[in-house]
Design a protein around this motif. Structure first.
Motif, short mmCIF file in Angstrom:
data_model
loop_
_atom_site.label_atom_id
_atom_site.label_comp_id
_atom_site.label_asym_id
_atom_site.label_seq_id
_atom_site.Cartn_x
_atom_site.Cartn_y
_atom_site.Cartn_z
N GLU A 142 -12.15 -4.92 7.65
CA GLU A 142 -11.91 -3.64 6.98
C GLU A 142 -10.95 -2.78 7.80
OE1 GLU A 142 -15.85 -2.02 6.74
OE2 GLU A 142 -16.38 -3.30 5.05
N LEU B 259 -10.78 0.51 4.07
CA LEU B 259 -10.30 -0.31 2.97
C LEU B 259 -11.16 -1.57 2.90
CD1 LEU B 259 -6.42 -0.10 3.48
CD2 LEU B 259 -7.95 1.50 2.34
N TYR C 195 -7.28 -5.50 -1.23
CA TYR C 195 -7.91 -4.33 -0.60
C TYR C 195 -7.88 -3.12 -1.53
CZ TYR C 195 -8.44 -6.40 4.00
OH TYR C 195 -8.84 -7.17 5.06
N SER C 196 -8.87 -2.25 -1.35
CA SER C 196 -8.87 -0.97 -2.06
C SER C 196 -7.68 -0.15 -1.59
CB SER C 196 -10.17 -0.21 -1.79
OG SER C 196 -10.43 -0.10 -0.40
N ASN C 197 -7.22 0.77 -2.41
CA ASN C 197 -6.14 1.67 -2.04
C ASN C 197 -6.70 2.82 -1.22
OD1 ASN C 197 -3.85 0.46 -3.31
ND2 ASN C 197 -4.75 1.04 -5.27
N PRO C 198 -5.91 3.36 -0.29
CA PRO C 198 -6.39 4.49 0.51
C PRO C 198 -6.90 5.65 -0.34
CG PRO C 198 -4.41 3.61 1.49
CD PRO C 198 -4.59 2.90 0.17
N ALA D 92 -10.45 4.78 -1.29
CA ALA D 92 -11.27 4.17 -0.24
C ALA D 92 -12.47 5.04 0.14
CB ALA D 92 -10.41 3.91 1.00
N PHE E 247 0.84 -1.20 0.00
CA PHE E 247 0.00 0.00 0.00
C PHE E 247 0.87 1.24 0.00
CE2 PHE E 247 -2.17 -3.29 2.43
CZ PHE E 247 -3.45 -3.29 1.90
#
Length: 136
Positions: free
Chosen positions: A68, A85, A92-95, A98, A49
């Motif tokens: 999460e 996230l 996971y989604s990136n910050p 998010a 990340f």
């Protein structure tokens, strides 16, 4: 310097490691670098990340079987906010992408990395990795 903690993010019953690397080569105005490591698979990096800010809270809420992580997002003149996230297909989604957490007080979970990094740096009260031969 690296901060880390053990947590079962993916709900498989075994703890993984969430780590945040802080320093001039791993950090920028938007945050630090982070990794989700799988220690029982030969220390495999499951995901890396960017734009990681502490504190990091692992929510009791799960999506697609994975907890999460919630962390701060700031930098580049943007207002500081907490984001969630979400994991999809093991990623996971990136910050930066998010979803914003509207009410942090409504979140239940466990703070896994909540040190005050600025205070640690100023006081010198932190751990570093060193050559074992030189540590004696």
């Amino acid at each position: 310097m690296t901060y880390y903690n053990y947590v079962d993010l993916n709900g498989d019953g075994s703890n993984e490691i969430f780590a945040v690397a802080v320093g001039p080569y791993t950090s920028g105005s938007g945050g630090d670098s982070g990794m989700w490591l799988i220690p029982y698979a030969g220390m495999t990096v499951s995901q890396s990340f960017t734009l990681i800010r502490t504190p990091i809270i692992v929510s009791d809420t799960t999506t697609n079987g994975a907890h999460e992580p919630i962390l701060q997002r700031s930098g580049g003149g943007a207002e500081t906010e907490y984001v969630r996230l979400v994991c999809s297909d093991g990623v996971y989604s990136n910050p930066a992408d998010a979803e914003v957490v509207e009410d942090l007080a409504a979140v239940t979970g466990k703070a896994i990395i909540s040190n005050d990094l600025t205070v640690d740096m100023q006081s010198g009260d932190y751990l570093t990795l060193a050559d074992a031969a030189k540590a004696d």
